[in-house]
Design a protein around this motif. Structure first.
Motif, PDB file in Angstrom:
ATOM      1  N   SER A 223      91.681 113.708  40.832  1.00  0.00           N
ATOM      2  CA  SER A 223      93.148 113.956  40.764  1.00  0.00           C
ATOM      3  C   SER A 223      93.671 113.406  39.498  1.00  0.00           C
ATOM      4  O   SER A 223      93.290 112.665  38.777  1.00  0.00           O
ATOM      5  CB  SER A 223      93.812 113.607  41.793  1.00  0.00           C
ATOM      6  N   VAL A 224      94.826 113.990  39.165  1.00  0.00           N
ATOM      7  CA  VAL A 224      95.865 113.664  37.974  1.00  0.00           C
ATOM      8  C   VAL A 224      96.036 112.130  38.390  1.00  0.00           C
ATOM      9  O   VAL A 224      96.073 111.499  37.555  1.00  0.00           O
ATOM     10  CB  VAL A 224      96.930 114.611  37.844  1.00  0.00           C
ATOM     11  N   LYS A 225      96.400 111.787  39.542  1.00  0.00           N
ATOM     12  CA  LYS A 225      96.900 110.418  39.927  1.00  0.00           C
ATOM     13  C   LYS A 225      95.628 109.464  39.722  1.00  0.00           C
ATOM     14  O   LYS A 225      95.963 108.444  39.223  1.00  0.00           O
ATOM     15  CB  LYS A 225      97.127 110.399  41.457  1.00  0.00           C
ATOM     16  N   HIS A 226      94.538 110.009  40.083  1.00  0.00           N
ATOM     17  CA  HIS A 226      93.157 108.977  39.861  1.00  0.00           C
ATOM     18  C   HIS A 226      93.313 108.946  38.426  1.00  0.00           C
ATOM     19  O   HIS A 226      92.823 107.796  38.033  1.00  0.00           O
ATOM     20  CB  HIS A 226      91.858 109.914  40.266  1.00  0.00           C
ATOM     21  N   PRO A 249      90.649 123.503  40.226  1.00  0.00           N
ATOM     22  CA  PRO A 249      90.909 122.744  41.311  1.00  0.00           C
ATOM     23  C   PRO A 249      89.818 123.102  42.677  1.00  0.00           C
ATOM     24  O   PRO A 249      89.502 124.196  42.707  1.00  0.00           O
ATOM     25  CB  PRO A 249      92.274 123.400  41.615  1.00  0.00           C
ATOM     26  N   THR A 253      92.732 120.628  48.154  1.00  0.00           N
ATOM     27  CA  THR A 253      92.776 119.408  47.527  1.00  0.00           C
ATOM     28  C   THR A 253      93.315 119.249  46.398  1.00  0.00           C
ATOM     29  O   THR A 253      93.822 120.080  45.812  1.00  0.00           O
ATOM     30  CB  THR A 253      91.422 118.572  47.505  1.00  0.00           C
ATOM     31  N   ASP A 254      94.015 118.017  45.943  1.00  0.00           N
ATOM     32  CA  ASP A 254      94.373 117.869  44.779  1.00  0.00           C
ATOM     33  C   ASP A 254      93.390 117.351  43.551  1.00  0.00           C
ATOM     34  O   ASP A 254      93.659 116.835  42.669  1.00  0.00           O
ATOM     35  CB  ASP A 254      95.625 116.950  44.620  1.00  0.00           C
ATOM     36  N   LEU A 255      92.068 117.640  43.950  1.00  0.00           N
ATOM     37  CA  LEU A 255      91.080 117.132  43.084  1.00  0.00           C
ATOM     38  C   LEU A 255      90.520 118.403  42.110  1.00  0.00           C
ATOM     39  O   LEU A 255      90.842 119.511  42.314  1.00  0.00           O
ATOM     40  CB  LEU A 255      89.955 116.956  44.035  1.00  0.00           C
ATOM     41  N   LEU A 256      90.153 117.728  40.929  1.00  0.00           N
ATOM     42  CA  LEU A 256      89.849 118.567  39.656  1.00  0.00           C
ATOM     43  C   LEU A 256      88.504 118.451  39.239  1.00  0.00           C
ATOM     44  O   LEU A 256      87.857 117.476  39.326  1.00  0.00           O
ATOM     45  CB  LEU A 256      90.899 118.533  38.629  1.00  0.00           C
ATOM     46  N   HIS A 289      88.547 105.755  40.680  1.00  0.00           N
ATOM     47  CA  HIS A 289      89.603 106.473  41.407  1.00  0.00           C
ATOM     48  C   HIS A 289      90.583 105.441  42.046  1.00  0.00           C
ATOM     49  O   HIS A 289      91.648 105.679  41.990  1.00  0.00           O
ATOM     50  CB  HIS A 289      89.181 107.292  42.341  1.00  0.00           C
ATOM     51  N   ASP A 291      90.764 104.396  44.922  1.00  0.00           N
ATOM     52  CA  ASP A 291      91.226 105.340  46.093  1.00  0.00           C
ATOM     53  C   ASP A 291      90.490 104.678  47.445  1.00  0.00           C
ATOM     54  O   ASP A 291      89.535 105.745  47.773  1.00  0.00           O
ATOM     55  CB  ASP A 291      91.457 106.828  45.915  1.00  0.00           C
TER      56      ASP A 291
END
Length: 402
Positions: A223-226, A249, A253-256, A289, A291
């Motif tokens: 993700s952008v957060k990661h 995407p 999810t928010d994963l790219l 990550h 996470d």
């Protein structure tokens, strides 16, 4: 009617994919340290065994091979992302230094504000250090301090309170970030934090977009957060860095994921055969990550952590408080190394079979015969680790099949 969006990928598939992309599937024996780090990402180094454990788990590399690559400057420990030290392949030296360049500048700005330091005096000290090391390096900090004489000065009690007893570390940090000096471990090993410094001439070049491209080649889907955690970038800088990339995407999810990997990911299936690896708690499978719950089954996330204060659950920790055992991307146990008994103390979350025993034994032999210990970080020691080891032994003994 539009086609319905496909359901999110199961977490088991994501974990196994991350594990395979991190070369933790046992298929890359014989790769060089530089090849491993190029493909799987920079290895966080804090004076512990993490780089050795990660390279051993991914490619079966022994300490001699890793230390040889360090000596040949095929890989090197450098301040890079967020100003933190990582072991990088030579192809990434310039980018890594560029990624970490802001940290020593920030330290200098704080010293100017709070300790009466001036940029002019630090630049003069940098010049004195560079000239000294060009003539006489490598030198340890004590020898550098003696060699530059009055160019380095004490920062008094105020400095000690802020962790800056003299001006020397400020100058060393700037010179490292500029690629003009490098740290040299006197005994050639990565699992300690005693250094000499040598003159260097390493370019410092790289953009935020280049770092983003490298990151998603190692860590995707992420993700952008990661990415912001790894890079230390602001939201605006991260957004700009990701803009040139072709990222897709993952549904739900928010994963790219890089678009060139989408078809491969869709076709990927979780291996049916377990494959256990023993890694440091700060290995890239976690720290790229940061996470932790994504690597834990819910029941394991709720377990009290015997090595954490207050009996917190594993899933509430930012980082594992001990080293970890993985199977296809899932954390299935934690461990520490007991130097007195020369053995791994292991708390499994799953039934122990012959394959898991063999993985523990194999890593134990590697530590015993080549490393001597498996410190988590530079200040970790057998004495400080003793309570963790006792807690792990007690928890393992209390298991139904303990």
């Amino acid at each position: 009617m539009a086609n319905p969006e496909p359901p999110p990928a199961p977490i088991e598939k994501l974990r196994a994919w991350w594990s395979r992309r991190q070369w933790l599937d046992g298929t890359h024996g014989g790769a060089t340290p530089a090849e491993v780090l190029d493909a799987t990402g920079w290895a966080r180094s804090v004076g512990g065994a993490a780089p050795y454990l990660g390279l051993f788990a991914r490619a079966g590399l022994d300490r001699e091979a890793v230390d040889g690559a360090v000596a040949a400057l095929e890989v090197h420990e450098l301040p890079s992302a967020r100003g933190c030290t990582y072991v990088l392949p030579a192809a990434d030296f310039a980018l890594g230094l560029a990624a970490g360049a802001g940290a020593p500048e920030g330290e200098l700005a704080a010293a100017e504000k709070h300790l009466g330091v001036t940029r002019d005096e630090i630049e003069k000290l940098c010049l004195a250090i560079s000239q000294l090391l060009s003539r006489n390096g490598p030198l340890d900090p004590s020898a550098i301090r003696a060699g530059v004489g009055g160019a380095s000065r004490s920062l008094g009690e105020a400095g000690r309170k802020r962790g800056q007893s003299t001006t020397l570390p400020l100058a060393l940090g700037l010179l490292q970030a500029r690629g003009l000096i490098r740290r040299v471990p006197p005994n050639g090993r990565l699992d300690q934090q005693r250094y000499a410094y040598a003159a260097w001439d390493q370019p410092v070049v790289g953009s935020a977009a280049e770092l983003a491209e490298r990151y998603f080649s190692w860590a995707a889907p992420a993700s952008v957060k990661h990415f912001r955690w790894f890079s230390g970038f602001t939201a605006a800088t991260a957004k700009a860095a990701l803009a040139p990339l072709d990222l897709t995407p993952l549904p739900g999810t928010d994963l790219l994921l890089p678009s060139e990997l989408v078809a491969e990911f869709q076709e990927f299936t979780v291996p049916t055969t377990p494959h256990h690896t023993l890694l440091a708690g700060i290995d890239g499978i976690h720290l790229l990550h940061r996470d932790l719950p994504r690597l834990l089954d819910p029941a394991d996330a709720a377990r009290p952590s015997p090595t954490a204060k207050g009996g917190r659950g594993f899933g509430t920790e930012a980082d594992p408080q001990s080293h970890v055992v993985l199977d296809r991307g899932r954390i299935v146990g934690i461990w520490e190394y007991d130097t007195e008994r020369e053995e791994i103390v292991h708390l499994p979350f799953v039934p122990v079979d012959d394959a898991l025993r063999e993985a523990v034994d194999r890593t134990g032999r590697f530590i015993r015969e080549q490393l001597g210990d498996a410190r988590g970080f530079s200040l970790d020691s057998p004495k400080s680790r003793a309570p963790k080891i006792a807690a792990l032994r007690a928890a393992a003994a209390a298991r139904p099949n303990g």
